[in-house]
Design an enzyme around this catalytic site. Structure first.
Site, PDB file in Angstrom:
ATOM      1  N   TYR A 110       0.832  -1.198   0.000  1.00  0.00           N
ATOM      2  CA  TYR A 110       0.000   0.000   0.000  1.00  0.00           C
ATOM      3  C   TYR A 110       0.866   1.249   0.000  1.00  0.00           C
ATOM      4  O   TYR A 110       2.062   1.198   0.297  1.00  0.00           O
ATOM      5  CB  TYR A 110      -0.952   0.006   1.202  1.00  0.00           C
ATOM      6  CG  TYR A 110      -0.310   0.402   2.520  1.00  0.00           C
ATOM      7  CD1 TYR A 110      -0.462   1.691   3.029  1.00  0.00           C
ATOM      8  CD2 TYR A 110       0.446  -0.507   3.256  1.00  0.00           C
ATOM      9  CE1 TYR A 110       0.122   2.058   4.237  1.00  0.00           C
ATOM     10  CE2 TYR A 110       1.030  -0.146   4.459  1.00  0.00           C
ATOM     11  CZ  TYR A 110       0.859   1.139   4.949  1.00  0.00           C
ATOM     12  OH  TYR A 110       1.442   1.499   6.135  1.00  0.00           O
ATOM     13  N   ARG A 136       8.242   4.464  -4.420  1.00  0.00           N
ATOM     14  CA  ARG A 136       8.321   3.467  -3.355  1.00  0.00           C
ATOM     15  C   ARG A 136       7.312   2.343  -3.575  1.00  0.00           C
ATOM     16  O   ARG A 136       7.591   1.176  -3.295  1.00  0.00           O
ATOM     17  CB  ARG A 136       8.100   4.130  -1.994  1.00  0.00           C
ATOM     18  CG  ARG A 136       8.337   3.202  -0.813  1.00  0.00           C
ATOM     19  CD  ARG A 136       8.312   3.934   0.506  1.00  0.00           C
ATOM     20  NE  ARG A 136       6.990   4.511   0.788  1.00  0.00           N
ATOM     21  CZ  ARG A 136       6.730   5.236   1.878  1.00  0.00           C
ATOM     22  NH1 ARG A 136       7.684   5.478   2.770  1.00  0.00           N
ATOM     23  NH2 ARG A 136       5.515   5.723   2.077  1.00  0.00           N
ATOM     24  N   ARG A 171      -7.620 -20.392  -1.880  1.00  0.00           N
ATOM     25  CA  ARG A 171      -6.571 -20.284  -0.876  1.00  0.00           C
ATOM     26  C   ARG A 171      -5.502 -21.353  -1.032  1.00  0.00           C
ATOM     27  O   ARG A 171      -5.779 -22.559  -0.991  1.00  0.00           O
ATOM     28  CB  ARG A 171      -7.169 -20.356   0.529  1.00  0.00           C
ATOM     29  CG  ARG A 171      -6.138 -20.065   1.627  1.00  0.00           C
ATOM     30  CD  ARG A 171      -6.727 -20.174   3.020  1.00  0.00           C
ATOM     31  NE  ARG A 171      -5.740 -19.787   4.023  1.00  0.00           N
ATOM     32  CZ  ARG A 171      -4.764 -20.586   4.482  1.00  0.00           C
ATOM     33  NH1 ARG A 171      -4.676 -21.832   4.012  1.00  0.00           N
ATOM     34  NH2 ARG A 171      -3.911 -20.166   5.390  1.00  0.00           N
ATOM     35  N   LYS A 217       6.644  -1.885   2.003  1.00  0.00           N
ATOM     36  CA  LYS A 217       5.443  -1.298   2.608  1.00  0.00           C
ATOM     37  C   LYS A 217       4.252  -2.242   2.431  1.00  0.00           C
ATOM     38  O   LYS A 217       3.315  -1.988   1.668  1.00  0.00           O
ATOM     39  CB  LYS A 217       5.155   0.082   2.003  1.00  0.00           C
ATOM     40  CG  LYS A 217       4.227   0.924   2.875  1.00  0.00           C
ATOM     41  CD  LYS A 217       4.188   2.362   2.373  1.00  0.00           C
ATOM     42  CE  LYS A 217       3.208   3.219   3.162  1.00  0.00           C
ATOM     43  NZ  LYS A 217       3.613   3.422   4.562  1.00  0.00           N
ATOM     44  N   GLU A 230      11.855   2.873  14.203  1.00  0.00           N
ATOM     45  CA  GLU A 230      11.000   3.923  13.639  1.00  0.00           C
ATOM     46  C   GLU A 230       9.691   3.935  14.402  1.00  0.00           C
ATOM     47  O   GLU A 230       9.476   3.124  15.315  1.00  0.00           O
ATOM     48  CB  GLU A 230      10.743   3.662  12.160  1.00  0.00           C
ATOM     49  CG  GLU A 230      10.091   2.311  11.875  1.00  0.00           C
ATOM     50  CD  GLU A 230      10.089   1.955  10.400  1.00  0.00           C
ATOM     51  OE1 GLU A 230      10.189   2.858   9.561  1.00  0.00           O
ATOM     52  OE2 GLU A 230       9.957   0.742  10.094  1.00  0.00           O
ATOM     53  N   LEU A 281      11.272   1.393   7.050  1.00  0.00           N
ATOM     54  CA  LEU A 281      10.679   1.839   5.793  1.00  0.00           C
ATOM     55  C   LEU A 281      11.393   3.104   5.320  1.00  0.00           C
ATOM     56  O   LEU A 281      11.603   4.025   6.121  1.00  0.00           O
ATOM     57  CB  LEU A 281       9.188   2.130   5.993  1.00  0.00           C
ATOM     58  CG  LEU A 281       8.417   2.538   4.736  1.00  0.00           C
ATOM     59  CD1 LEU A 281       8.220   1.332   3.830  1.00  0.00           C
ATOM     60  CD2 LEU A 281       7.066   3.140   5.116  1.00  0.00           C
TER      61      LEU A 281
END
Length: 281
Positions: free
Chosen positions: A33, A52, A100, A147, A179, A204
């Protein structure tokens, strides 16, 4: 509120939007995301965020769902359709939908959704008056530079921090701050050196961090990218955090230690002002 959202090529009402129950993002957290800020109806640092996004997708072998210029068109269309003046545009790309199975086909079609969120960014109380941050162990996976939508550790850390009266949590590994749960951590030493952790698999690579680092360089401020301990952070002259949705936010308390005199420091406020001026221009 009845937002218009984007789902796999279509703009639809949020009440009509849907994805498959077999989507791997839902079942495995198999997706990426990004969040871009919007101020005065304009995307902020968006080129950094899309770069990114592409990098993160490449790291887990998911193709871009659209060319970058088409993604920008989606973002701008959502801003226009939802009359968004201030807030964020959220993008999410998952590997796609299939029955799945841990294994997956190499030719899966990614799921791509996007939506806007109206938020008070510039004049938020946290940005103006500063925040307190909790200290908690970093229990995330080893590839934090990607991310991913796998955010359970951050969700739990932020929930626990909020229950204790904190705004954010700074995560700690081997005694060093990595972070924030959803931000990049900065401190200003008593020698007026801005310190933040260097990019690696442990953190990140922050887009707002990158913009602030550029400002610091242009302002000829002293910057060190290195590890720092909780104790060093608590003894700092100033502290602040950055992210797309928090911009440059002063940190006035870390754990039970008040930073400086407990109010936003002059350097932090200077960086805030310059960042907002550049964003609006």
């Amino acid at each position: 509120m009845n937002r218009i959202v984007y789902v796999n090529g279509d703009y639809v009402s949020e009440t009509e939007a849907n994805i498959s129950v077999f989507d791997r993002g839902f079942i495995f957290g198999d997706g990426i995301y990004e969040v871009s800020a919007v101020i005065d109806g304009k995307l902020i640092d968006n080129d950094l965020h899309l770069s990114r996004l592409e990098r993160s997708l490449k790291e887990i072998s998911i193709p871009l769902p659209l060319p970058t210029e088409e993604i920008i068109k989606v973002q701008r269309e959502l801003i226009a359709r939802n009359s968004l003046e201030e807030g964020v545009v959220y993008l999410q790309v998952t590997r796609g939908a299939a029955d799945r199975d841990f294994g997956y086909a190499d030719d899966m079609k990614p799921t791509f959704i996007a939506f806007t969120q109206a938020k008070n960014l510039v004049n938020a109380n946290s940005v103006k008056n500063g925040v307190a941050v909790d200290i908690t162990p970093d229990t995330r996976w080893a590839r934090r530079d990607i991310k991913t939508v796998m955010l359970l550790a951050q969700v739990l850390a932020k929930k626990a921090a909020k229950a204790k009266g904190f705004h954010e949590a700074w995560l700690v590994e081997d005694g060093f701050v990595t972070e924030g749960a959803s931000s990049t951590a900065f401190i200003l030493t008593k020698d007026d050196v801005i310190v933040t952790r260097p990019n690696s698999h442990a953190v990140l690579p922050g887009c707002t961090k990158r913009a602030v680092m550029k400002i610091a360089e242009e302002q000829k401020l002293r910057v060190e990218e290195r590890l720092f301990t909780v104790e060093e952070a608590q003894e700092a002259k100033e502290a602040f955090l950055t992210s797309a949705s928090s911009l440059v936010t002063p940190v006035i308390r870390i754990g039970d230690h008040v930073i400086g005199d407990g109010t936003p420091g002059p350097l932090t406020k200077r960086l805030q002002t310059i960042y907002l001026e550049l964003a609006r221009n």
